[in-house]
Each structure stands twice: as C-alpha cells, then as structure tokens.
Design a protein around this motif. Structure first.
Motif, PDB file in Angstrom:
ATOM      1  N   ASP A  16       0.853  -1.186   0.000  1.00 42.03           N
ATOM      2  CA  ASP A  16       0.000   0.000   0.000  1.00 42.03           C
ATOM      3  C   ASP A  16       0.891   1.239   0.000  1.00 42.03           C
ATOM      4  O   ASP A  16       2.124   1.117   0.091  1.00 42.03           O
ATOM      5  CB  ASP A  16      -1.013  -0.046   1.147  1.00 42.03           C
ATOM      6  N   PRO A  17       0.321   2.419  -0.125  1.00 40.64           N
ATOM      7  CA  PRO A  17       1.151   3.627  -0.198  1.00 40.64           C
ATOM      8  C   PRO A  17       2.005   3.880   1.048  1.00 40.64           C
ATOM      9  O   PRO A  17       2.999   4.600   0.982  1.00 40.64           O
ATOM     10  CB  PRO A  17       0.131   4.757  -0.391  1.00 40.64           C
ATOM     11  N   ASP A  18       1.631   3.285   2.186  1.00 35.45           N
ATOM     12  CA  ASP A  18       2.371   3.494   3.434  1.00 35.45           C
ATOM     13  C   ASP A  18       3.452   2.441   3.671  1.00 35.45           C
ATOM     14  O   ASP A  18       4.071   2.437   4.736  1.00 35.45           O
ATOM     15  CB  ASP A  18       1.401   3.515   4.617  1.00 35.45           C
ATOM     16  N   GLY A  19       3.667   1.533   2.728  1.00 33.90           N
ATOM     17  CA  GLY A  19       4.736   0.558   2.864  1.00 33.90           C
ATOM     18  C   GLY A  19       4.353  -0.726   3.574  1.00 33.90           C
ATOM     19  O   GLY A  19       5.224  -1.511   3.938  1.00 33.90           O
ATOM     20  N   GLY A  38       6.454  -4.410  -8.497  1.00 37.60           N
ATOM     21  CA  GLY A  38       5.721  -3.884  -7.357  1.00 37.60           C
ATOM     22  C   GLY A  38       4.316  -3.549  -7.809  1.00 37.60           C
ATOM     23  O   GLY A  38       4.095  -3.174  -8.966  1.00 37.60           O
ATOM     24  N   LEU A  39       3.366  -3.699  -6.905  1.00 35.57           N
ATOM     25  CA  LEU A  39       1.977  -3.340  -7.194  1.00 35.57           C
ATOM     26  C   LEU A  39       1.431  -2.575  -6.001  1.00 35.57           C
ATOM     27  O   LEU A  39       1.314  -3.136  -4.903  1.00 35.57           O
ATOM     28  CB  LEU A  39       1.122  -4.583  -7.460  1.00 35.57           C
ATOM     29  N   CYS A  40       1.132  -1.292  -6.218  1.00 39.93           N
ATOM     30  CA  CYS A  40       0.577  -0.465  -5.149  1.00 39.93           C
ATOM     31  C   CYS A  40      -0.942  -0.512  -5.218  1.00 39.93           C
ATOM     32  O   CYS A  40      -1.535  -0.215  -6.264  1.00 39.93           O
ATOM     33  CB  CYS A  40       1.085   0.973  -5.286  1.00 39.93           C
ATOM     34  N   VAL A  41      -1.554  -0.918  -4.112  1.00 32.84           N
ATOM     35  CA  VAL A  41      -3.011  -1.012  -4.026  1.00 32.84           C
ATOM     36  C   VAL A  41      -3.483  -0.126  -2.869  1.00 32.84           C
ATOM     37  O   VAL A  41      -2.693   0.214  -1.982  1.00 32.84           O
ATOM     38  CB  VAL A  41      -3.481  -2.472  -3.824  1.00 32.84           C
ATOM     39  N   PRO A  42      -4.757   0.248  -2.854  1.00 36.69           N
ATOM     40  CA  PRO A  42      -5.249   1.088  -1.767  1.00 36.69           C
ATOM     41  C   PRO A  42      -5.100   0.399  -0.405  1.00 36.69           C
ATOM     42  O   PRO A  42      -5.253  -0.820  -0.292  1.00 36.69           O
ATOM     43  CB  PRO A  42      -6.726   1.292  -2.103  1.00 36.69           C
ATOM     44  N   ALA A  43      -4.794   1.195   0.612  1.00 32.14           N
ATOM     45  CA  ALA A  43      -4.723   0.670   1.977  1.00 32.14           C
ATOM     46  C   ALA A  43      -6.053   0.005   2.318  1.00 32.14           C
ATOM     47  O   ALA A  43      -7.117   0.481   1.927  1.00 32.14           O
ATOM     48  CB  ALA A  43      -4.419   1.799   2.956  1.00 32.14           C
ATOM     49  N   GLY A  44      -5.964  -1.113   3.026  1.00 26.89           N
ATOM     50  CA  GLY A  44      -7.168  -1.826   3.443  1.00 26.89           C
ATOM     51  C   GLY A  44      -7.729  -2.779   2.405  1.00 26.89           C
ATOM     52  O   GLY A  44      -8.785  -3.377   2.637  1.00 26.89           O
ATOM     53  N   TRP A  53       6.801  -3.280   6.083  1.00 29.33           N
ATOM     54  CA  TRP A  53       7.801  -3.906   5.232  1.00 29.33           C
ATOM     55  C   TRP A  53       8.903  -4.644   5.992  1.00 29.33           C
ATOM     56  O   TRP A  53       9.302  -5.718   5.545  1.00 29.33           O
ATOM     57  CB  TRP A  53       8.355  -2.931   4.198  1.00 29.33           C
ATOM     58  N   PRO A  54       9.425  -4.138   7.138  1.00 27.92           N
ATOM     59  CA  PRO A  54      10.497  -4.907   7.796  1.00 27.92           C
ATOM     60  C   PRO A  54      10.002  -6.272   8.302  1.00 27.92           C
ATOM     61  O   PRO A  54      10.705  -7.279   8.183  1.00 27.92           O
ATOM     62  CB  PRO A  54      10.939  -4.029   8.965  1.00 27.92           C
ATOM     63  N   GLU A  55       8.781  -6.299   8.844  1.00 27.62           N
ATOM     64  CA  GLU A  55       8.214  -7.568   9.330  1.00 27.62           C
ATOM     65  C   GLU A  55       7.921  -8.516   8.175  1.00 27.62           C
ATOM     66  O   GLU A  55       8.119  -9.727   8.296  1.00 27.62           O
ATOM     67  CB  GLU A  55       6.938  -7.307  10.126  1.00 27.62           C
ATOM     68  N   ALA A  56       7.451  -7.956   7.073  1.00 26.66           N
ATOM     69  CA  ALA A  56       7.168  -8.792   5.902  1.00 26.66           C
ATOM     70  C   ALA A  56       8.447  -9.441   5.392  1.00 26.66           C
ATOM     71  O   ALA A  56       8.473 -10.638   5.092  1.00 26.66           O
ATOM     72  CB  ALA A  56       6.502  -7.959   4.811  1.00 26.66           C
ATOM     73  N   ALA A  57       9.523  -8.670   5.303  1.00 26.88           N
ATOM     74  CA  ALA A  57      10.800  -9.226   4.839  1.00 26.88           C
ATOM     75  C   ALA A  57      11.273 -10.334   5.774  1.00 26.88           C
ATOM     76  O   ALA A  57      11.768 -11.373   5.311  1.00 26.88           O
ATOM     77  CB  ALA A  57      11.853  -8.129   4.726  1.00 26.88           C
ATOM     78  N   ASP A  58      11.125 -10.134   7.065  1.00 25.87           N
ATOM     79  CA  ASP A  58      11.544 -11.152   8.037  1.00 25.87           C
ATOM     80  C   ASP A  58      10.726 -12.433   7.938  1.00 25.87           C
ATOM     81  O   ASP A  58      11.225 -13.513   8.211  1.00 25.87           O
ATOM     82  CB  ASP A  58      11.446 -10.613   9.467  1.00 25.87           C
ATOM     83  N   ARG A  59       9.459 -12.312   7.576  1.00 27.19           N
ATOM     84  CA  ARG A  59       8.579 -13.481   7.547  1.00 27.19           C
ATOM     85  C   ARG A  59       8.734 -14.326   6.284  1.00 27.19           C
ATOM     86  O   ARG A  59       8.409 -15.511   6.281  1.00 27.19           O
ATOM     87  CB  ARG A  59       7.120 -13.060   7.697  1.00 27.19           C
ATOM     88  N   LEU A 100       9.520   3.743  -2.475  1.00 32.73           N
ATOM     89  CA  LEU A 100       8.427   4.622  -2.040  1.00 32.73           C
ATOM     90  C   LEU A 100       8.931   5.927  -1.441  1.00 32.73           C
ATOM     91  O   LEU A 100       8.139   6.750  -1.002  1.00 32.73           O
ATOM     92  CB  LEU A 100       7.561   3.909  -0.985  1.00 32.73           C
ATOM     93  N   ALA A 101      10.256   6.066  -1.347  1.00 28.07           N
ATOM     94  CA  ALA A 101      10.885   7.229  -0.724  1.00 28.07           C
ATOM     95  C   ALA A 101      10.465   7.357   0.748  1.00 28.07           C
ATOM     96  O   ALA A 101      10.278   8.447   1.266  1.00 28.07           O
ATOM     97  CB  ALA A 101      10.580   8.504  -1.491  1.00 28.07           C
ATOM     98  N   LEU A 102      10.327   6.224   1.413  1.00 28.97           N
ATOM     99  CA  LEU A 102      10.026   6.218   2.842  1.00 28.97           C
ATOM    100  C   LEU A 102      11.327   6.393   3.624  1.00 28.97           C
ATOM    101  O   LEU A 102      12.381   5.982   3.153  1.00 28.97           O
ATOM    102  CB  LEU A 102       9.401   4.877   3.254  1.00 28.97           C
TER     103      LEU A 102
END
Length: 167
Positions: free
Chosen positions: A24-27, A113-119, A137-143, A160-162
């Motif tokens: 999502d847009p927030d990573g 990458g595919l950006c979809v709406p949050a939720g 994203w950090p938890e996703a990478a770890d899992r 995403l420039a986060l």
C-alpha cells in the motif's frame, strides 16, 4: 461401460516467473501463506503460461488468481504495476523440481511492485494459500521464506521514498 480416460499430464512449468510485491502507499506489504507448506509466507509468485507471455500479463494473471485483486480497475490502474527492472536467478528448491522439465534446476524471476489502496482485502485461491497478512515492510521481509522475496521487500522504502526503518 466406456473406459475411463487417462489423466492428461500437465506440461512442465516454464522456468521464468514473476514476483509481485503487493504493497500500500504506506509501505505495508501483503504476504500469503502457502497451502502446500504451512509457515511459508511469500508475495505473489507465478510462472509464465507460455514463453511469449509478457511479464506484465503474467503478473496481472497471477495477482488475480492468487488474491482476487484485478489490475486495470479504477482502484488498481495498470500504472500501479511497476517493473522494478530486477531479475533474480535462483536454484529451484528440490521439493518443487518435479514440476519442471528434467534437468531444469534454475528459475529466472522478474520482480514487480503493485501499489493497491490501503485496506484492500484479498480473496485467496484456497488451493494455493491459506492465510494473508498486511505487514510493515520490515516484518514482511523477516517473515518471507524466500531470500529473493525478502530482498525485494527490503527495496520498498527506497522505491516509495520512505524513511529507513529505525533500528
């Protein structure tokens, strides 16, 4: 009584696949748990159906099949799917080599990458996945069980420039 027809053998998988990091847009990243190996979490992946199938078509098909998310709608326009211009070549896990032609041991994976709406709520293909989770994203990478999948997710903040994750 007529004879039972012999089962039709599936053609071997093409050793060219996509990895689609859905975010999502927030990573936050969508991960799916494999049905055939509980505890193995991953992004959407899938092989080409034919050698001349364009990468974006493979992505769109696999995302729809595995999550029910349709690229090309008002909510998820085609521009939301981005080729990260990254290809991983990796050794196919021995447990899955029987799906490929004899002697095939490596796969080339194109990353998107595919950006979809949050939720966004996925609708899983039950033969492929049993659970889903939206994770930072950090938890996703770890899992992720796959190193190439984890590495792709670790690129998300830059894409995403986060700001980088705090230690």
């Amino acid at each position: 009584m007529s004879p039972t027809p012999a089962p039709v053998a599936k053609p071997p998988k093409i050793p060219q696949s996509v990895l689609v990091v859905i975010h999502d847009p927030d990573g936050r990243v969508l991960l799916l748990e494999r049905a055939d190996v509980p505890g193995f979490w991953q992004s959407v992946t899938g092989s080409k159906d034919r050698l001349d199938e364009p990468w974006a078509e493979t992505c769109t098909r696999e995302v729809a099949e595995e999550t029910g998310i349709v690229v090309g709608t008002a909510a998820v326009p085609p521009s939301a799917l981005v080729d990260w211009q990254l290809a991983n070549v990796y050794e196919i896990y021995p447990r899955w080599r029987h799906r490929y032609a004899p002697g095939v041991t490596h796969n080339t994976e194109q990353v998107f990458g595919l950006c979809v709406p949050a939720g966004t709520t996925p609708v899983l293909a039950p033969r492929e996945h049993t659970a889903w989770a939206w994770l930072p994203w950090p938890e996703a990478a770890d899992r992720c069980f796959s190193p190439s999948n984890a590495e792709a997710i670790l690129q998300l903040p830059r894409r995403l420039a986060l700001p980088p994750c705090a230690p």
